[in-house]
Design an enzyme around this catalytic site. Structure first.
Site, PDB file in Angstrom:
ATOM      1  N   ASP A   1      15.466  -2.231  50.842  1.00 39.32           N
ATOM      2  CA  ASP A   1      14.277  -2.688  50.130  1.00 39.32           C
ATOM      3  C   ASP A   1      14.460  -2.296  48.666  1.00 39.32           C
ATOM      4  O   ASP A   1      15.268  -1.419  48.338  1.00 39.32           O
ATOM      5  CB  ASP A   1      13.033  -2.018  50.722  1.00 39.32           C
ATOM      6  CG  ASP A   1      11.781  -2.366  49.939  1.00 39.32           C
ATOM      7  OD1 ASP A   1      11.519  -3.567  49.753  1.00 39.32           O
ATOM      8  OD2 ASP A   1      11.094  -1.438  49.484  1.00 39.32           O
TER       9      ASP A   1
ATOM     10  N   ASP B   1      11.029   2.548  52.227  1.00 38.57           N
ATOM     11  CA  ASP B   1      10.269   3.756  51.898  1.00 38.57           C
ATOM     12  C   ASP B   1       9.402   4.222  53.056  1.00 38.57           C
ATOM     13  O   ASP B   1       8.677   5.198  52.934  1.00 38.57           O
ATOM     14  CB  ASP B   1       9.422   3.548  50.641  1.00 38.57           C
ATOM     15  CG  ASP B   1       8.413   2.421  50.795  1.00 38.57           C
ATOM     16  OD1 ASP B   1       8.197   1.970  51.936  1.00 38.57           O
ATOM     17  OD2 ASP B   1       7.856   1.989  49.779  1.00 38.57           O
TER      18      ASP B   1
ATOM     19  N   ASP C   1       7.445  -0.998  54.682  1.00 34.45           N
ATOM     20  CA  ASP C   1       8.599  -1.639  55.295  1.00 34.45           C
ATOM     21  C   ASP C   1       8.654  -1.389  56.802  1.00 34.45           C
ATOM     22  O   ASP C   1       9.707  -1.571  57.418  1.00 34.45           O
ATOM     23  CB  ASP C   1       9.895  -1.126  54.655  1.00 34.45           C
ATOM     24  CG  ASP C   1       9.949  -1.422  53.169  1.00 34.45           C
ATOM     25  OD1 ASP C   1       9.761  -2.583  52.804  1.00 34.45           O
ATOM     26  OD2 ASP C   1      10.158  -0.485  52.385  1.00 34.45           O
TER      27      ASP C   1
END
Length: 779
Positions: free
Chosen positions: A462, A657, A661
């Site tokens: 991400d 994180d 996500d």
């Protein structure tokens, strides 16, 4: 589903593991069970029944097999260092070692006396007497060998023979044959009381060494336990403290930390300011600046100032305690590769018993006739002296009758076989690997996660909060002449003073960095999705926000474009356009090095983000990612589709994180959450990285690969040892090469096989120490 961790006493080998696991899975409400021979624990997942009602049934079921079980308590006060050592039961192990060495000494002296090497002294005469050795053997089996015989018989009765069953049958056979030969000389049965005594001595010695080696496998976890001191200084009055055991601290208490003290519990700094080393928990090398209002986790090291802390959580609920509980639960979850070893070990002991019977029958009825040279017919032995009946077996000596030879080889088969090595092959390496990972702030959820990490073929990231800091910063200030950059920034920071928006924080932080005082404003109003407007002291309406918003308000926009991409905030006063401030999320300092290291490890990479194309492409170029590895403007469901596409090439990890996500982390073969603190129980990730560092991702994968390499080495040794040594013990090499394994020698080899597996796993620990010394960044 509820999870339960059971401590189980009595497990000695892989056969015990298989029996316990099958019995647990047969119980109602049990959805999954995983048994760890090294830690002698079982991780149980309960599907329907509450833990309180299911526990008695599980304990009762295992008790029926001869195993004592109890639930591991995580909620009580942490044990002191002395109590933890006492629970290891080292005195019991030392007593067993002393008894074992005494037995081996008496047996060895008995051999020497029977060979005439001790002369004719009264003591030598006693040591050479068969009745004396009969008494010694009886005492040995009745006292130190009693547990082996009882546990072995219990396993046979329940149809789950294990290591104790094999050794117990060997001991009983040698002792029984010797008793018959002693009281009934005309039977012709062999009389070798020294064999079971020496055999038992080697078995107990090997188990002591194995326990010592097992204890070392928990070194990393013990180091974590030592991070939490036993006592703390409780503040009872201003300037007055008194020592108090950590278990007695409660939320709201105030404690005082001197420089060099470790934080005993999670607490909030009330007074004082200084540097705190958090590397022992998170692996982060830079000290944390502690000041009033900052929360400190237990285990952190106070470096240079006196701090007053308000206790937030008791010792049993502190960061160290939660991490240790998580690691212990994770170590109970086995890796899938252990499945084959468990299936083999579950039937191993029965196969060895059958092979021992076949060995006995073959050499008794046919072997000695086919190869008569294997017997010492009518000779006085290799050294010229025999016992009372001329049938006393000396270490390395061949037998004189088919019955003695058959019995000796059958016992050797029973003793030399080692299901312990099969059962220890995986959990030793997994325990060492997961403990080392926890010491570096890497929390694997179990052996299955470690195995998956070692098999990864791709790693997807991400963007925000993972490869970037997640905290926007000012990247460019472009004023419109004659306005200066400082004037532009001071006005923008003044307008945004009352805002909590991340972009407002970036403006204020940049003004503080430059030593600017924000312009005083009043009547600040936020326009949702557009910007903020306020009134200056001169009565002008100042605005900070989107360029399109300013244009809608009639502010003319000259062509001012910053060099880099990012979020552009226009600044205007009245109808005058003053300039542009660009705010961008910065890449983590270690992001580029992390990407490069993963690429060198042979992993495919990818960047998945919901941000715009320009920002993603700029970050990709900065980190060395290829255009084909970038994806932008992705919604959560789009990330899942990309994961499925990449999975066609092999196992995929998703790094995020751990907050927004969660779907992608759960869908990936290995979900890796970065920077989630210690609240790991609520995360969906398979690997949680404590602290705020991305370079731990390749470190975790490297450690997983090294761990699984040790697992494969251990399994190869465990299978190879049994495949080679058992046929030798059965006499395969006796006719052609004269190679014979006596029961004591077989016991020694059996012990060494288990110790070899554990020591090989410990090499992973030593290798990690050397790597940490060579690369302090990984500590």
């Amino acid at each position: 589903m509820a999870t339960l961790l059971l401590d189980i006493e009595g497990m000695k080998c892989g056969g015990c593991v298989r029996a316990v696991e099958q019995k647990l899975l047969e119980q109602p409400g049990v959805a999954a069970a995983s048994v760890n021979l090294l830690s002698r624990s079982a991780w149980v997942e309960l599907q329907a029944a509450p833990m309180e009602s299911a526990l008695p049934g599980l304990v009762s079921a295992l008790s029926g097999l001869g195993f004592q079980a109890k639930a591991r308590e995580f909620g009580g006060d942490p044990l002191s260092r002395r109590q933890r050592l006492q629970e290891q039961g080292w005195w019991q192990h030392w007593r067993q070692l002393v008894v074992a060495l005494a037995l081996v000494l008496v047996s060895s002296l008995g051999h020497l006396a029977m060979l005439g090497l001790l002369g004719q002294a009264p003591l030598a005469t006693l040591l050479g007497n068969q009745w004396f050795h009969a008494v010694v053997a009886t005492a040995a089996l009745a006292v130190p060998g009693r547990g082996i015989l009882i546990n072995g018989a219990r396993g046979l009765l329940h149809g789950v023979p294990g290591m104790d069953s094999l050794v117990g049958v060997g001991l009983a056979s040698a002792y029984g044959a010797s008793v018959v030969g002693l009281v009934w000389p005309m039977s012709g049965w062999p009389c070798f009381f020294n064999e079971p005594v020496m055999l038992l001595g080697f078995v107990l010695s090997g188990r002591f060494l194995e326990e010592r080696a097992r204890y070392r496998t928990g070194w990393a976890l013990e180091q974590l336990a030592q991070l939490q001191p036993d006592t703390a200084q409780l503040l009872v009055a201003p300037g007055q403290t008194r020592p108090l055991r950590v278990g007695g601290l409660r939320p709201g208490d105030v404690i005082v930390l001197a420089p060099g003290d470790r934080v005993p519990v999670d607490g909030l700094v009330r007074q004082g300011s200084g540097s705190v080393d958090v590397s022992a928990l998170t692996g982060e090398p830079l000290p944390l600046t502690a000041a009033a209002g900052v929360e400190l986790a237990a285990g952190s090291l106070n470096l240079d100032a006196v701090l007053e802390l308000e206790v937030l959580r008791s010792g049993a609920e502190s960061a160290v305690a939660r991490i240790m509980a998580l690691v212990e639960r994770a170590q109970a979850r086995k890796a899938p590769i252990q499945g084959l070893a468990d299936r083999v070990a579950g039937r191993f002991s029965l196969a060895v018993l059958a092979l021992a019977v076949a060995t006995f029958v073959f050499w008794w009825q046919w072997g000695a006739r086919l190869w008569p040279q294997v017997l010492l017919h009518g000779q006085q032995g290799m050294h010229g002296v025999h016992g009372v009946h001329g049938l006393h077996g000396v270490l390395g000596q061949q037998a004189e009758t088919p019955l003695a030879l058959a019995l000796q080889l059958a016992i050797a088969v029973l003793v030399v076989a080692c299901p312990c090595a099969l059962g220890l092959a995986t959990p030793t390496a997994i325990t060492v690997g997961s403990g080392l990972a926890a010491r570096s702030g890497l929390l694997f959820r179990g052996g299955d996660a470690i195995e998956m990490a070692s098999r990864l073929r791709a790693v997807l990231f991400d963007k925000t909060g993972t490869l970037t800091l997640g905290r926007p910063l000012v990247s460019a200030v472009v004023p419109a002449p004659p306005v200066s950059a400082d004037e532009l920034l001071a006005l923008a920071a003044g307008v945004e003073v009352g805002s909590r928006h991340p972009l407002a924080f970036a403006l204020q932080q940049e003004a503080l960095r430059r030593g600017l005082s924000p312009v005083a404003v009043s009547d600040a109003v936020a326009v949702a999705g557009e910007g903020v407007q306020a009134t200056t002291a001169a009565g002008e309406r100042a605005r900070v926000g989107r360029l399109s918003w300013l244009q809608q308000l009639g502010v003319p926009l000259p062509p001012l474009t910053p060099d880099a991409s990012g979020t552009e905030l226009g600044v205007a006063s009245g109808a005058a356009f003053l300039g542009v401030v660009q705010v961008a999320d910065q890449a983590r300092p270690d992001a580029a090095a992390t990407v490069g290291r993963l690429r060198r490890m042979g992993l495919a990479l990818g960047l998945l983000s919901g941000d715009g194309r320009t920002a993603v492409q700029q970050l990709g170029a900065q980190l060395g990612l290829q255009p084909a590895e970038l994806a932008w403007e992705l919604r959560p469901e789009h990330k899942l589709s990309v994961l499925e596409e990449r999975r066609l090439l092999g196992p995929v990890a998703m790094v995020g994180d751990g907050i927004n996500d969660a779907p992608a982390l759960a869908a990936a073969d290995l979900g890796i959450a970065v920077g989630t603190g210690t609240q790991v129980a609520q995360d969906t990730a398979d690997l949680v990285i404590l602290g705020d560092r991305i370079d731990a991702v390749p470190q975790a994968i490297s450690l997983a690969r090294a761990t699984m390499a040790k697992v494969r080495q251990n399994l190869a040794w465990a299978f190879g040892y049994n495949l080679i040594v058992i046929p030798i013990a059965a006499g395969v090499l006796l006719p052609g090469f004269g190679l014979l394994l006596t029961p004591p020698l077989a016991a020694l080899l059996m012990a060494l096989s288990s110790i070899t597996v554990v020591v090989n796993a410990l090499l992973l620990q030593d290798g990690a120490r050397h790597a940490a010394e060579a690369n302090p960044r990984d500590r």
